[in-house]
Motif scaffolding. Structure first.
Motif, mmCIF file in Angstrom:
data_model
loop_
_atom_site.group_PDB
_atom_site.id
_atom_site.type_symbol
_atom_site.label_atom_id
_atom_site.label_comp_id
_atom_site.label_asym_id
_atom_site.label_seq_id
_atom_site.Cartn_x
_atom_site.Cartn_y
_atom_site.Cartn_z
ATOM 1 N N LEU A 162 40.678 36.511 28.102
ATOM 2 C CA LEU A 162 39.574 36.476 27.696
ATOM 3 C C LEU A 162 38.295 36.928 28.795
ATOM 4 O O LEU A 162 37.591 37.877 28.494
ATOM 5 N N GLU A 163 38.293 36.498 29.955
ATOM 6 C CA GLU A 163 37.348 36.772 30.892
ATOM 7 C C GLU A 163 37.666 38.327 31.289
ATOM 8 O O GLU A 163 36.599 38.956 31.391
ATOM 9 N N TRP A 164 38.814 38.826 31.288
ATOM 10 C CA TRP A 164 38.817 40.243 31.630
ATOM 11 C C TRP A 164 38.076 41.095 30.520
ATOM 12 O O TRP A 164 37.685 42.020 30.819
ATOM 13 N N ARG A 165 38.446 40.691 29.085
ATOM 14 C CA ARG A 165 38.157 41.343 28.029
ATOM 15 C C ARG A 165 36.557 41.512 28.194
ATOM 16 O O ARG A 165 35.646 42.320 27.719
ATOM 17 N N ILE A 166 35.750 40.262 28.199
ATOM 18 C CA ILE A 166 34.523 40.162 28.404
ATOM 19 C C ILE A 166 34.013 41.124 29.640
ATOM 20 O O ILE A 166 32.937 41.614 29.363
ATOM 21 N N ALA A 167 34.431 41.041 30.756
ATOM 22 C CA ALA A 167 33.958 41.816 31.759
ATOM 23 C C ALA A 167 33.934 43.156 31.625
ATOM 24 O O ALA A 167 33.574 43.932 32.289
ATOM 25 N N ARG A 168 35.065 43.764 30.591
ATOM 26 C CA ARG A 168 35.019 45.284 30.424
ATOM 27 C C ARG A 168 33.738 45.630 29.700
ATOM 28 O O ARG A 168 33.368 46.820 29.909
ATOM 29 N N ALA A 169 33.235 44.644 29.050
ATOM 30 C CA ALA A 169 31.554 45.146 28.610
ATOM 31 C C ALA A 169 30.543 44.969 29.684
ATOM 32 O O ALA A 169 29.423 45.091 29.411
ATOM 33 N N ASP A 170 30.812 44.440 30.933
ATOM 34 C CA ASP A 170 29.840 44.524 32.115
ATOM 35 C C ASP A 170 28.723 43.477 31.725
ATOM 36 O O ASP A 170 27.724 43.549 32.221
ATOM 37 N N VAL A 171 29.316 42.352 31.062
ATOM 38 C CA VAL A 171 28.292 41.081 30.884
ATOM 39 C C VAL A 171 28.480 40.019 31.703
ATOM 40 O O VAL A 171 27.917 38.909 31.590
ATOM 41 N N ILE A 172 29.591 39.848 32.584
ATOM 42 C CA ILE A 172 29.709 38.960 33.500
ATOM 43 C C ILE A 172 30.246 39.737 34.839
ATOM 44 O O ILE A 172 30.714 41.060 34.803
ATOM 45 N N GLU A 173 30.106 38.997 36.068
ATOM 46 C CA GLU A 173 30.499 39.336 37.079
ATOM 47 C C GLU A 173 31.940 39.121 37.424
ATOM 48 O O GLU A 173 32.410 38.048 37.283
ATOM 49 N N TYR A 174 32.778 40.354 37.914
ATOM 50 C CA TYR A 174 34.279 40.387 37.475
ATOM 51 C C TYR A 174 34.717 41.062 39.087
ATOM 52 O O TYR A 174 34.267 41.937 39.194
ATOM 53 N N SER A 175 35.670 40.392 39.657
ATOM 54 C CA SER A 175 36.093 41.082 40.869
ATOM 55 C C SER A 175 37.647 41.634 40.615
ATOM 56 O O SER A 175 38.028 42.003 41.549
ATOM 57 N N GLY A 176 38.188 41.340 39.469
ATOM 58 C CA GLY A 176 39.492 41.855 39.156
ATOM 59 C C GLY A 176 39.522 43.277 38.825
ATOM 60 O O GLY A 176 38.488 44.098 38.721
ATOM 61 N N ASP A 177 40.590 43.668 38.610
ATOM 62 C CA ASP A 177 40.778 44.990 38.033
ATOM 63 C C ASP A 177 40.746 45.394 36.604
ATOM 64 O O ASP A 177 41.397 44.818 35.567
ATOM 65 N N LEU A 178 39.477 45.839 36.318
ATOM 66 C CA LEU A 178 39.107 46.027 34.783
ATOM 67 C C LEU A 178 40.048 47.124 34.050
ATOM 68 O O LEU A 178 40.138 47.063 32.935
ATOM 69 N N LEU A 179 40.861 47.693 34.736
ATOM 70 C CA LEU A 179 42.024 48.783 34.193
ATOM 71 C C LEU A 179 43.204 48.120 33.611
ATOM 72 O O LEU A 179 43.859 48.495 32.929
ATOM 73 N N VAL A 180 43.560 46.833 34.512
ATOM 74 C CA VAL A 180 44.842 46.273 34.093
ATOM 75 C C VAL A 180 44.583 44.867 33.544
ATOM 76 O O VAL A 180 43.833 44.062 34.332
ATOM 77 N N PRO A 181 45.015 44.415 32.556
ATOM 78 C CA PRO A 181 44.650 43.116 32.149
ATOM 79 C C PRO A 181 45.687 42.077 32.903
ATOM 80 O O PRO A 181 46.533 42.460 33.393
ATOM 81 N N PRO A 182 45.056 40.781 33.130
ATOM 82 C CA PRO A 182 45.748 39.917 33.939
ATOM 83 C C PRO A 182 47.381 39.650 33.492
ATOM 84 O O PRO A 182 48.115 39.545 34.655
ATOM 85 N N THR A 183 47.597 39.736 32.257
ATOM 86 C CA THR A 183 48.996 39.581 32.030
ATOM 87 C C THR A 183 49.905 40.574 32.567
ATOM 88 O O THR A 183 50.994 40.275 33.151
ATOM 89 N N GLU A 184 49.195 41.816 32.595
ATOM 90 C CA GLU A 184 50.325 43.000 33.233
ATOM 91 C C GLU A 184 50.239 42.958 34.755
ATOM 92 O O GLU A 184 51.042 43.259 35.365
ATOM 93 N N ALA A 185 48.945 42.391 35.200
ATOM 94 C CA ALA A 185 48.812 42.523 36.610
ATOM 95 C C ALA A 185 49.904 41.440 37.005
ATOM 96 O O ALA A 185 50.518 41.679 38.274
#
Length: 213
Positions: A162-185
């Motif tokens: 959910l954090e990753w999905r929210i981050a894709r809208a640029d409304v939280i600061e996120y240091s992970g890869d926005l192109l790859v979901p955590p499950t895939e990573a």
């Protein structure tokens, strides 16, 4: 392949040498200026955090009506709003994850609003599925997370998803890869580890050999 690896290693070494050279070239006044700039940035960040906490950041709270929703959006640049209904079990799953994310992402305001108390707003935003999470940045709705489709289509999705999905809208600061979901990573990392183990396998397996007669 060896040539490519060697070339990449050389380029990285050259970049490192250039950076070390740049730092060595700095005199005491330069270093002090950098230090003072860093201190000023840290103080500004600490001040900003206090201001965020003062207007409700850091907690996942319920707002009462549409008017309060607009007030929240006017005060905070980044807002995550969960539109829920009490009779929808999946909303309680969303609540659980957003409580955790609210504490982690102080830079964003996390709220929930009973959709039945906001008929004008839900109509205007075309919210037809509950739960829906609205992602707002600088008073503009950037995106919606509708149901659990974007979260793997399952109820047991992770907070990280959910954090990753929210981050894709640029409304939280996120240091992970926005192109790859955590499950895939995680799958990719597991495959890499398994591949390394497989490559090392024959050499590491000597201890299992039985030389007894």
């Amino acid at each position: 392949m060896e040539q490519i690896i060697h070339q990449v290693a050389q380029n990285m070494e050259k970049q490192l040498d250039n950076e070390i050279g740049r730092l060595d070239a700095l005199d005491n006044s330069d270093l002090e200026a950098i230090r003072q700039q860093r201190i000023a940035e840290m103080k500004q960040r600490a001040k900003q955090k206090q201001e965020w906490l003062a207007i409700g950041h850091g907690e996942y709270t319920e707002i009462d009506n549409e008017k309060e929703f607009f007030t929240v959006c006017n005060k905070s640049d980044n807002v995550v709003c969960h539109f829920y209904r009490n009779d929808t079990p999946r909303c309680r799953i969303v609540d659980m994850h957003l409580k955790l994310l609210a504490k982690k992402h102080i830079e964003t305001r996390f709220v929930k609003l009973d959709a039945e108390r906001a008929p004008f707003l839900t109509g205007r935003l075309k919210i037809h599925v509950i739960p829906t999470i609205g992602l707002v940045k600088t008073n503009k709705t950037k995106d919606f997370i509708v149901g659990f489709t974007d979260l793997g289509g399952r109820d047991d999705f992770s907070t990280e998803m959910l954090e990753w999905r929210i981050a894709r809208a640029d409304v939280i600061e996120y240091s992970g890869d926005l192109l790859v979901p955590p499950t895939e990573a995680k799958k990719q990392r597991a495959l890499q580890i398994q591949s390394k183990k497989t490559i090392r396998g024959p050499a590491d397996s000597d201890s299992d050999l039985d030389f007894s007669d």
